[in-house]
Design a protein around this motif. Structure first.
Motif, short mmCIF file in Angstrom:
data_model
loop_
_atom_site.label_atom_id
_atom_site.label_comp_id
_atom_site.label_asym_id
_atom_site.label_seq_id
_atom_site.Cartn_x
_atom_site.Cartn_y
_atom_site.Cartn_z
N ASN A 61 -4.07 35.33 19.87
CA ASN A 61 -4.96 36.48 20.33
C ASN A 61 -5.79 35.93 21.68
O ASN A 61 -5.67 36.66 22.54
CB ASN A 61 -5.78 37.18 19.41
N THR A 62 -6.17 34.69 21.57
CA THR A 62 -7.29 34.29 22.55
C THR A 62 -6.18 33.86 23.78
O THR A 62 -6.50 34.17 24.79
CB THR A 62 -7.80 32.95 22.15
N SER A 82 -3.26 35.34 24.65
CA SER A 82 -2.78 36.64 25.10
C SER A 82 -4.06 37.21 25.78
O SER A 82 -3.78 37.85 26.96
CB SER A 82 -2.36 37.48 23.84
N ARG A 83 -5.22 37.20 25.47
CA ARG A 83 -6.37 37.70 26.10
C ARG A 83 -6.40 37.12 27.52
O ARG A 83 -6.69 37.72 28.57
CB ARG A 83 -7.48 37.66 25.21
N LYS A 84 -6.31 35.72 27.51
CA LYS A 84 -6.74 35.06 28.75
C LYS A 84 -5.47 35.44 29.74
O LYS A 84 -5.79 35.43 30.85
CB LYS A 84 -6.51 33.46 28.43
N SER A 113 -3.71 38.19 29.78
CA SER A 113 -3.76 39.62 30.19
C SER A 113 -5.03 39.80 31.34
O SER A 113 -4.85 40.18 32.29
CB SER A 113 -4.25 40.31 29.03
N ARG A 114 -6.03 39.02 31.00
CA ARG A 114 -7.23 39.09 32.01
C ARG A 114 -6.91 38.37 33.49
O ARG A 114 -7.07 38.74 34.51
CB ARG A 114 -8.46 38.34 31.56
#
Length: 89
Positions: free
Chosen positions: A70-71, A73-75, A77-78
């Motif tokens: 998730n980390t 994916s979040r990075k 995405s941002r």
């Protein structure tokens, strides 16, 4: 200090694993820094290229257990939304 042969072996393995994970983390951070620098410079093509190079590196870190899925994916995405914002402006 480790006393049994098994605990001595685990200590050796942990040292090796720590060094490998440290180099992987450093490599991932380098790729992310290149994306950040490209975004800061406002160069759309460089940012897109840097992001494309960083994505597989981040996901490789996930498969190796260095970064949580998730980390990563979040990075991604941002960063991709910030790269997209450069393209629109």
């Amino acid at each position: 200090m480790a006393n049994t042969p098994q605990s001595k072996k685990r200590a050796r393995q942990n040292e090796k694993r720590f060094a490998i994970n440290k180099s992987r983390r450093s490599r991932i951070r380098t790729f992310l820094r290149k994306v950040e620098e490209a975004i800061a410079s406002g160069d759309k093509d460089a940012a897109v290229t840097a992001l494309r190079n960083a994505q597989p590196e981040l996901m490789r870190g996930v498969t190796k257990g260095v970064v949580h899925k998730n980390t990563a994916s979040r990075k991604i995405s941002r960063l991709s939304s910030r790269v997209k914002a450069i393209a629109q402006s």
